[in-house]
Design a protein around this motif. Structure first.
Motif, PDB file in Angstrom:
ATOM      1  N   LEU A  14       0.788  -1.513  -0.158  1.00 58.20           N
ATOM      2  CA  LEU A  14      -0.559   0.081  -0.176  1.00 58.20           C
ATOM      3  C   LEU A  14       0.412   1.370   0.545  1.00 58.20           C
ATOM      4  O   LEU A  14       1.637   1.297   0.693  1.00 58.20           O
ATOM      5  N   ASP A  37      -1.523  -1.151  -4.755  1.00 57.95           N
ATOM      6  CA  ASP A  37      -3.082  -0.538  -3.982  1.00 57.95           C
ATOM      7  C   ASP A  37      -2.397   0.985  -3.742  1.00 57.95           C
ATOM      8  O   ASP A  37      -1.065   1.624  -2.927  1.00 57.95           O
ATOM      9  N   SER A  39      -3.589   5.205  -1.338  1.00 59.71           N
ATOM     10  CA  SER A  39      -4.328   5.379  -0.974  1.00 59.71           C
ATOM     11  C   SER A  39      -3.737   6.736  -1.093  1.00 59.71           C
ATOM     12  O   SER A  39      -2.976   7.160  -0.469  1.00 59.71           O
ATOM     13  N   ASP A  44      -8.974   7.353   3.853  1.00 62.68           N
ATOM     14  CA  ASP A  44      -8.816   6.186   2.836  1.00 62.68           C
ATOM     15  C   ASP A  44      -8.254   5.168   2.979  1.00 62.68           C
ATOM     16  O   ASP A  44      -8.897   3.591   3.020  1.00 62.68           O
ATOM     17  N   SER A  45      -6.759   5.413   3.650  1.00 60.39           N
ATOM     18  CA  SER A  45      -5.722   3.864   3.843  1.00 60.39           C
ATOM     19  C   SER A  45      -6.478   3.137   5.215  1.00 60.39           C
ATOM     20  O   SER A  45      -6.191   2.290   5.284  1.00 60.39           O
ATOM     21  N   LYS A  48      -8.550   0.953   3.650  1.00 56.04           N
ATOM     22  CA  LYS A  48      -8.309  -0.157   2.813  1.00 56.04           C
ATOM     23  C   LYS A  48      -7.321  -1.266   4.254  1.00 56.04           C
ATOM     24  O   LYS A  48      -7.205  -1.880   4.158  1.00 56.04           O
ATOM     25  N   GLN A  52      -8.338  -5.120   3.825  1.00 56.03           N
ATOM     26  CA  GLN A  52      -7.161  -6.274   3.433  1.00 56.03           C
ATOM     27  C   GLN A  52      -5.680  -6.206   3.877  1.00 56.03           C
ATOM     28  O   GLN A  52      -5.681  -5.298   4.876  1.00 56.03           O
TER      29      GLN A  52
END
Length: 129
Positions: A14, A37, A39, A44-45, A48, A52
Protein backbone atom coordinates in the motif's frame (compact mmCIF):
# COMPACT_ATOMS: atom_id res chain seq x y z
CA UNK A 1 7.55 -31.79 -13.88
CA UNK A 2 6.24 -28.60 -15.48
CA UNK A 3 6.31 -25.48 -13.28
CA UNK A 4 4.15 -23.35 -15.59
CA UNK A 5 1.14 -23.89 -13.35
CA UNK A 6 2.85 -22.31 -10.34
CA UNK A 7 1.45 -18.86 -9.74
CA UNK A 8 3.94 -16.34 -8.47
CA UNK A 9 2.19 -13.74 -6.39
CA UNK A 10 3.75 -10.35 -6.05
CA UNK A 11 3.93 -8.84 -2.56
CA UNK A 12 0.95 -6.60 -1.80
CA UNK A 13 2.05 -3.03 -1.00
CA UNK A 14 0.00 0.00 0.00
CA UNK A 15 1.34 3.40 -1.01
CA UNK A 16 -0.10 6.27 1.02
CA UNK A 17 0.74 9.44 -0.87
CA UNK A 18 -1.30 12.56 -1.61
CA UNK A 19 0.84 13.91 -4.46
CA UNK A 20 -0.21 12.65 -7.90
CA UNK A 21 3.25 13.07 -9.46
CA UNK A 22 4.86 11.10 -6.64
CA UNK A 23 2.24 8.39 -7.10
CA UNK A 24 3.01 8.19 -10.83
CA UNK A 25 6.76 7.92 -10.15
CA UNK A 26 6.23 5.19 -7.55
CA UNK A 27 3.99 3.24 -9.94
CA UNK A 28 6.74 3.37 -12.57
CA UNK A 29 9.43 2.36 -10.07
CA UNK A 30 7.38 -0.56 -8.73
CA UNK A 31 5.67 -1.90 -11.88
CA UNK A 32 6.09 -5.67 -12.06
CA UNK A 33 7.94 -5.71 -8.73
CA UNK A 34 5.01 -5.53 -6.29
CA UNK A 35 1.25 -5.33 -6.50
CA UNK A 36 0.52 -1.77 -5.45
CA UNK A 37 -2.63 -0.19 -4.02
CA UNK A 38 -2.80 3.59 -3.76
CA UNK A 39 -4.34 5.63 -1.00
CA UNK A 40 -4.37 9.42 -1.28
CA UNK A 41 -5.63 10.18 2.24
CA UNK A 42 -5.16 8.88 5.74
CA UNK A 43 -8.89 8.17 6.04
CA UNK A 44 -8.95 6.14 2.81
CA UNK A 45 -5.94 4.14 3.96
CA UNK A 46 -7.68 3.26 7.24
CA UNK A 47 -10.56 1.79 5.21
CA UNK A 48 -8.06 -0.18 3.10
CA UNK A 49 -6.37 -1.58 6.24
CA UNK A 50 -9.71 -2.92 7.42
CA UNK A 51 -10.52 -4.54 4.06
CA UNK A 52 -7.11 -5.97 3.14
CA UNK A 53 -3.81 -7.09 4.63
CA UNK A 54 -0.65 -5.70 3.07
CA UNK A 55 2.87 -7.13 3.12
CA UNK A 56 4.45 -3.66 3.31
CA UNK A 57 3.33 -0.03 3.54
CA UNK A 58 5.03 2.96 1.93
CA UNK A 59 3.87 6.21 3.50
CA UNK A 60 4.51 9.88 2.95
CA UNK A 61 4.53 12.03 6.09
CA UNK A 62 2.68 15.06 4.72
CA UNK A 63 -0.73 13.79 3.62
CA UNK A 64 -2.42 17.14 3.08
CA UNK A 65 -5.43 17.92 5.24
CA UNK A 66 -6.22 15.74 8.22
CA UNK A 67 -3.93 13.14 9.74
CA UNK A 68 -0.21 13.11 9.06
CA UNK A 69 1.89 10.04 8.44
CA UNK A 70 3.00 10.18 12.08
CA UNK A 71 -0.64 10.15 13.24
CA UNK A 72 -1.39 7.30 10.87
CA UNK A 73 1.58 5.10 11.89
CA UNK A 74 0.33 5.20 15.48
CA UNK A 75 -3.11 4.02 14.36
CA UNK A 76 -1.60 1.30 12.16
CA UNK A 77 0.50 -0.08 15.00
CA UNK A 78 -2.63 -0.47 17.13
CA UNK A 79 -4.10 -2.92 14.60
CA UNK A 80 -3.10 -6.50 15.52
CA UNK A 81 -2.58 -7.56 11.89
CA UNK A 82 -0.15 -4.65 11.33
CA UNK A 83 2.02 -4.80 14.45
CA UNK A 84 4.84 -6.52 12.50
CA UNK A 85 4.16 -5.17 9.00
CA UNK A 86 7.05 -3.09 7.65
CA UNK A 87 6.03 0.56 7.26
CA UNK A 88 8.51 2.75 5.42
CA UNK A 89 8.48 6.55 5.57
CA UNK A 90 8.96 7.82 2.02
CA UNK A 91 9.17 11.56 2.36
CA UNK A 92 10.74 14.83 1.32
CA UNK A 93 11.29 15.70 4.99
CA UNK A 94 15.06 15.53 5.25
CA UNK A 95 16.01 18.00 7.96
CA UNK A 96 18.29 17.05 10.81
CA UNK A 97 16.30 14.99 13.29
CA UNK A 98 13.50 14.02 10.89
CA UNK A 99 14.76 10.47 10.38
CA UNK A 100 15.04 9.88 14.13
CA UNK A 101 11.58 11.34 14.73
CA UNK A 102 9.96 9.07 12.15
CA UNK A 103 11.76 5.95 13.33
CA UNK A 104 10.84 6.65 16.96
CA UNK A 105 7.20 7.19 15.90
CA UNK A 106 7.03 3.59 14.67
CA UNK A 107 8.30 3.55 11.11
CA UNK A 108 10.69 0.71 10.25
CA UNK A 109 12.75 2.69 7.76
CA UNK A 110 13.15 6.19 6.36
CA UNK A 111 13.77 6.88 2.68
CA UNK A 112 14.25 10.53 1.74
CA UNK A 113 13.05 11.84 -1.61
CA UNK A 114 14.48 11.95 -4.17
CA UNK A 115 15.67 8.35 -4.43
CA UNK A 116 16.38 6.02 -7.32
CA UNK A 117 14.30 3.11 -8.51
CA UNK A 118 17.04 0.74 -7.34
CA UNK A 119 17.28 2.34 -3.89
CA UNK A 120 13.53 1.88 -3.45
CA UNK A 121 13.50 -1.69 -4.71
CA UNK A 122 16.53 -2.69 -2.61
CA UNK A 123 14.86 -1.25 0.50
CA UNK A 124 11.61 -3.11 -0.18
CA UNK A 125 13.53 -6.34 -0.89
CA UNK A 126 15.29 -6.00 2.45
CA UNK A 127 11.99 -5.87 4.31
CA UNK A 128 10.17 -8.56 2.32
CA UNK A 129 12.72 -11.38 2.71
Amino acid sequence: MNNQNQKTELPKVLLIEDDEISVDVMKLFLRGFVEIDISYTAQDSIEKFKAQTYDLILMDINLGKGLTGIDLIRLIRELPQYKETPVLAVTAFAMKGDKEEFLSAGFDFYLAKPFTREELRATIRRFLK
